[in-house]
Design a protein around this motif. Sequence first.
Motif, mmCIF file in Angstrom:
data_model
loop_
_atom_site.group_PDB
_atom_site.id
_atom_site.type_symbol
_atom_site.label_atom_id
_atom_site.label_comp_id
_atom_site.label_asym_id
_atom_site.label_seq_id
_atom_site.Cartn_x
_atom_site.Cartn_y
_atom_site.Cartn_z
ATOM 1 N N LEU A 102 -133.739 -64.627 25.609
ATOM 2 C CA LEU A 102 -134.066 -64.299 23.992
ATOM 3 C C LEU A 102 -133.709 -62.902 23.689
ATOM 4 C CD1 LEU A 102 -137.436 -66.315 23.338
ATOM 5 C CD2 LEU A 102 -134.996 -66.808 23.106
ATOM 6 N N GLY A 103 -133.783 -61.949 24.709
ATOM 7 C CA GLY A 103 -133.853 -60.856 24.465
ATOM 8 C C GLY A 103 -135.192 -60.174 24.022
ATOM 9 N N PRO A 104 -135.120 -58.824 23.586
ATOM 10 C CA PRO A 104 -136.466 -58.166 22.957
ATOM 11 C C PRO A 104 -137.048 -58.928 21.571
ATOM 12 C CG PRO A 104 -134.672 -56.779 22.694
ATOM 13 C CD PRO A 104 -134.188 -58.028 23.507
ATOM 14 N N GLY A 105 -138.310 -58.974 21.641
ATOM 15 C CA GLY A 105 -138.947 -59.673 20.442
ATOM 16 C C GLY A 105 -139.173 -61.123 20.478
ATOM 17 N N GLY A 106 -138.854 -61.850 21.610
ATOM 18 C CA GLY A 106 -138.741 -63.183 21.687
ATOM 19 C C GLY A 106 -139.925 -63.839 21.227
ATOM 20 N N LEU A 107 -140.000 -65.001 20.214
ATOM 21 C CA LEU A 107 -141.413 -65.917 20.243
ATOM 22 C C LEU A 107 -140.998 -67.167 20.898
ATOM 23 C CD1 LEU A 107 -141.354 -65.791 16.199
ATOM 24 C CD2 LEU A 107 -142.543 -64.448 17.868
ATOM 25 N N THR A 108 -142.084 -67.176 21.884
ATOM 26 C CA THR A 108 -142.037 -68.436 22.697
ATOM 27 C C THR A 108 -143.324 -69.448 22.622
ATOM 28 O OG1 THR A 108 -143.363 -67.216 24.648
ATOM 29 C CG2 THR A 108 -141.009 -66.940 24.588
ATOM 30 N N ALA A 109 -143.181 -70.609 23.249
ATOM 31 C CA ALA A 109 -144.061 -71.630 22.976
ATOM 32 C C ALA A 109 -145.460 -71.313 23.709
ATOM 33 C CB ALA A 109 -143.630 -72.905 23.282
ATOM 34 N N GLU A 110 -145.393 -70.584 24.756
ATOM 35 C CA GLU A 110 -146.634 -70.071 25.427
ATOM 36 C C GLU A 110 -147.512 -68.908 24.699
ATOM 37 O OE1 GLU A 110 -143.606 -71.982 27.677
ATOM 38 O OE2 GLU A 110 -143.459 -69.924 26.576
ATOM 39 N N MET A 111 -146.953 -68.486 23.743
ATOM 40 C CA MET A 111 -147.600 -67.602 22.986
ATOM 41 C C MET A 111 -148.964 -67.989 22.379
ATOM 42 S SD MET A 111 -144.838 -64.691 21.368
ATOM 43 C CE MET A 111 -144.036 -63.564 22.426
ATOM 44 N N THR A 112 -149.935 -67.097 22.037
ATOM 45 C CA THR A 112 -151.196 -67.651 21.310
ATOM 46 C C THR A 112 -150.848 -67.200 19.651
ATOM 47 O OG1 THR A 112 -152.122 -65.351 21.160
ATOM 48 C CG2 THR A 112 -152.810 -66.865 22.982
ATOM 49 N N LEU A 141 -138.693 -73.784 19.638
ATOM 50 C CA LEU A 141 -140.044 -73.260 18.969
ATOM 51 C C LEU A 141 -139.733 -73.862 17.730
ATOM 52 C CD1 LEU A 141 -142.172 -71.549 19.800
ATOM 53 C CD2 LEU A 141 -141.208 -69.834 18.133
ATOM 54 N N THR A 142 -138.628 -74.108 17.031
ATOM 55 C CA THR A 142 -138.873 -74.771 15.598
ATOM 56 C C THR A 142 -139.066 -76.221 15.510
ATOM 57 O OG1 THR A 142 -136.157 -75.099 15.666
ATOM 58 C CG2 THR A 142 -136.948 -73.114 14.815
ATOM 59 N N GLU A 143 -139.272 -76.668 16.731
ATOM 60 C CA GLU A 143 -139.508 -78.210 16.597
ATOM 61 C C GLU A 143 -141.548 -78.106 16.569
ATOM 62 O OE1 GLU A 143 -137.934 -80.382 19.459
ATOM 63 O OE2 GLU A 143 -135.891 -80.669 18.578
ATOM 64 N N ASN A 144 -142.024 -76.759 16.808
ATOM 65 C CA ASN A 144 -143.360 -76.669 17.277
ATOM 66 C C ASN A 144 -143.834 -76.422 15.747
ATOM 67 O OD1 ASN A 144 -145.870 -75.499 17.656
ATOM 68 N ND2 ASN A 144 -145.023 -74.832 19.650
ATOM 69 N N SER A 145 -144.603 -77.438 15.153
ATOM 70 C CA SER A 145 -145.259 -77.279 14.000
ATOM 71 C C SER A 145 -146.184 -76.178 13.855
ATOM 72 C CB SER A 145 -146.129 -78.626 13.354
ATOM 73 O OG SER A 145 -144.880 -79.649 13.627
ATOM 74 N N ALA A 146 -147.194 -75.900 14.854
ATOM 75 C CA ALA A 146 -148.098 -74.896 15.000
ATOM 76 C C ALA A 146 -147.213 -73.422 15.009
ATOM 77 C CB ALA A 146 -149.085 -74.935 16.310
ATOM 78 N N ALA A 147 -146.571 -73.294 15.611
ATOM 79 C CA ALA A 147 -145.816 -72.171 15.553
ATOM 80 C C ALA A 147 -145.183 -71.616 14.460
ATOM 81 C CB ALA A 147 -144.785 -71.954 16.831
ATOM 82 N N SER A 165 -131.856 -71.734 10.877
ATOM 83 C CA SER A 165 -130.384 -71.886 11.126
ATOM 84 C C SER A 165 -130.280 -73.308 11.779
ATOM 85 C CB SER A 165 -130.388 -70.970 12.422
ATOM 86 O OG SER A 165 -130.798 -69.622 12.024
ATOM 87 N N LEU A 166 -131.188 -74.267 11.853
ATOM 88 C CA LEU A 166 -131.062 -75.664 12.297
ATOM 89 C C LEU A 166 -130.366 -75.732 13.449
ATOM 90 C CD1 LEU A 166 -132.214 -77.795 10.421
ATOM 91 C CD2 LEU A 166 -129.793 -78.308 9.822
ATOM 92 N N THR A 167 -130.812 -75.118 14.492
ATOM 93 C CA THR A 167 -130.300 -75.171 15.979
ATOM 94 C C THR A 167 -130.820 -76.503 16.541
ATOM 95 O OG1 THR A 167 -132.181 -74.113 16.777
ATOM 96 C CG2 THR A 167 -130.074 -72.808 15.990
ATOM 97 N N THR A 168 -131.694 -77.270 15.858
ATOM 98 C CA THR A 168 -131.830 -78.737 16.323
ATOM 99 C C THR A 168 -132.332 -79.497 15.168
ATOM 100 O OG1 THR A 168 -133.742 -80.033 17.292
ATOM 101 C CG2 THR A 168 -134.285 -77.873 16.353
ATOM 102 N N ALA A 169 -131.825 -80.813 15.458
ATOM 103 C CA ALA A 169 -132.013 -81.855 14.041
ATOM 104 C C ALA A 169 -133.345 -82.057 13.924
ATOM 105 C CB ALA A 169 -131.161 -83.124 14.327
ATOM 106 N N ASN A 170 -134.286 -81.740 14.961
ATOM 107 C CA ASN A 170 -135.599 -81.989 14.863
ATOM 108 C C ASN A 170 -136.596 -80.976 14.232
ATOM 109 O OD1 ASN A 170 -135.424 -84.806 15.504
ATOM 110 N ND2 ASN A 170 -135.248 -84.019 17.763
ATOM 111 N N SER A 171 -135.941 -79.871 13.755
ATOM 112 C CA SER A 171 -136.520 -78.589 13.366
ATOM 113 C C SER A 171 -137.562 -78.989 12.081
ATOM 114 C CB SER A 171 -135.577 -77.546 12.847
ATOM 115 O OG SER A 171 -136.087 -76.800 12.170
ATOM 116 N N VAL A 172 -138.860 -78.313 12.449
ATOM 117 C CA VAL A 172 -139.618 -78.597 11.364
ATOM 118 C C VAL A 172 -139.915 -77.271 10.455
ATOM 119 C CG1 VAL A 172 -140.850 -80.333 12.528
ATOM 120 C CG2 VAL A 172 -141.688 -78.112 12.847
ATOM 121 N N ALA A 173 -138.908 -76.338 10.640
ATOM 122 C CA ALA A 173 -139.144 -74.971 10.279
ATOM 123 C C ALA A 173 -138.992 -74.849 8.614
ATOM 124 C CB ALA A 173 -138.076 -73.960 10.686
ATOM 125 N N GLN A 174 -138.295 -75.510 8.045
ATOM 126 C CA GLN A 174 -138.211 -75.557 6.727
ATOM 127 C C GLN A 174 -139.193 -76.436 6.058
ATOM 128 O OE1 GLN A 174 -134.714 -77.426 4.467
ATOM 129 N NE2 GLN A 174 -134.789 -75.717 3.170
#
Length: 287
Positions: A102-112, A141-147, A165-174
Motif C-alpha cells: 500500500l505504501g505509506p498511510g495504508g488503512l488495513t483490516a487489522e487496524m482498530t 477494505l471497501t467491503e468492510n462495513s465497520a471500516a 473507485s469501485l475496485t470491487t463489485a462488492n464495495s460498501v463504501a458509497q
Amino acid sequence: MMALQHTLYRPGIMPGFLFLLILLTLLALPRPVLAQAQLILIIDDIGNNRSLGQQTLELPGPLNLAFLPHTPFARSLAEQAHQSGHTVMLHAPMANKTHAKLGPGGLTAEMTPQQWRDTLLDNIQAIPYVTGINNHMGSQLTENSAAMMVVMQVLKQQGLFFVDSLTTANSVAQREALKAGLPSLKRHIFLDHVAEEDIIRQQLQKAIQRAQQRGIAVAIGHPYPETLKVLQQELTALSQHQIELVSAGDYLQNTLWRDGRDSARYGIAPSKYQLQPFDYPSLEARP
C-alpha cells in the motif's frame, strides 16, 4: 360589407397577418439552452514521479488529481494543482485482496477504529488543499462495513467528499457514505486498466457516451505516459461532443450543497474544505 367580411375571415382558417405575428413572436423568444453533459476525470497515483505529475498538471482541466499521501512530490504538486485550478484529492491507500503493498498511510483490516481515524487524518493533513478522497486499491477494505463507517464519519467531520473507485463489485463504501449523509460519487469507467493508447481512447469514448446518455460520467485514469498522450490529444476536443470537464467538488456542491442549505442537513461545516480538530465520536458500534 358582407363580401369584405367573407374575405378577411373564414371559420377554421387563421388570418395570414395574425399567423405571421405569432410566428415572429415565437422566433423572438429566447431559445432554451441545452445543458452540457459533464465528465469528472480523476487522475490517481500522483506523488511518486515529479515529471509525470507535472505533465498531468499541464493537461486541460479542470481535473481531479488524487495524491498518494507521504510521497516525495505530493505536497508540492498538490500546491501547484490548486494554483492551476484543479481539484486536489487524497488517494487513500486501502487494503486489497492481492496483498499488494500500500505504501505509506495504508488503512488495513487489522487496524482498530482509532488507528483508522488517526491514519486517515494524518493522510488528509499531508495533502494541502484537499477537498475530497477516493480509495487507492481497497478491494478488501471497501467491503468492510465497520471500516467504511469510520472512514465516512471522519470525512464528514472534515467536510470532505468521497468517490468510490469501485475496485470491487462488492464495495460498501458509497453505501456507508450515503448512510453518513456524505456527498459521494462512484467511478463509472477506468480509462487505463490496459495501458495501451487504443484501449485508453476506447475507454474515454465510453465515458463520453455515458455522459451524453446520463448527463454525468466519472472516469479514472493514471499518470501513465500512454494515458497522458491520449488525454493531451483528446481533452481539447470534448467541447465538440458537448462535454464539459467539471470538478467533483463543484458538481457535488451544485447538486447537494446548494446555497449551504444541504450542508446543514448533512451536518457539514460551512467551511467544508477546512481541516478542523475534533473530538472523535464513538463509532465502535452501529446505532
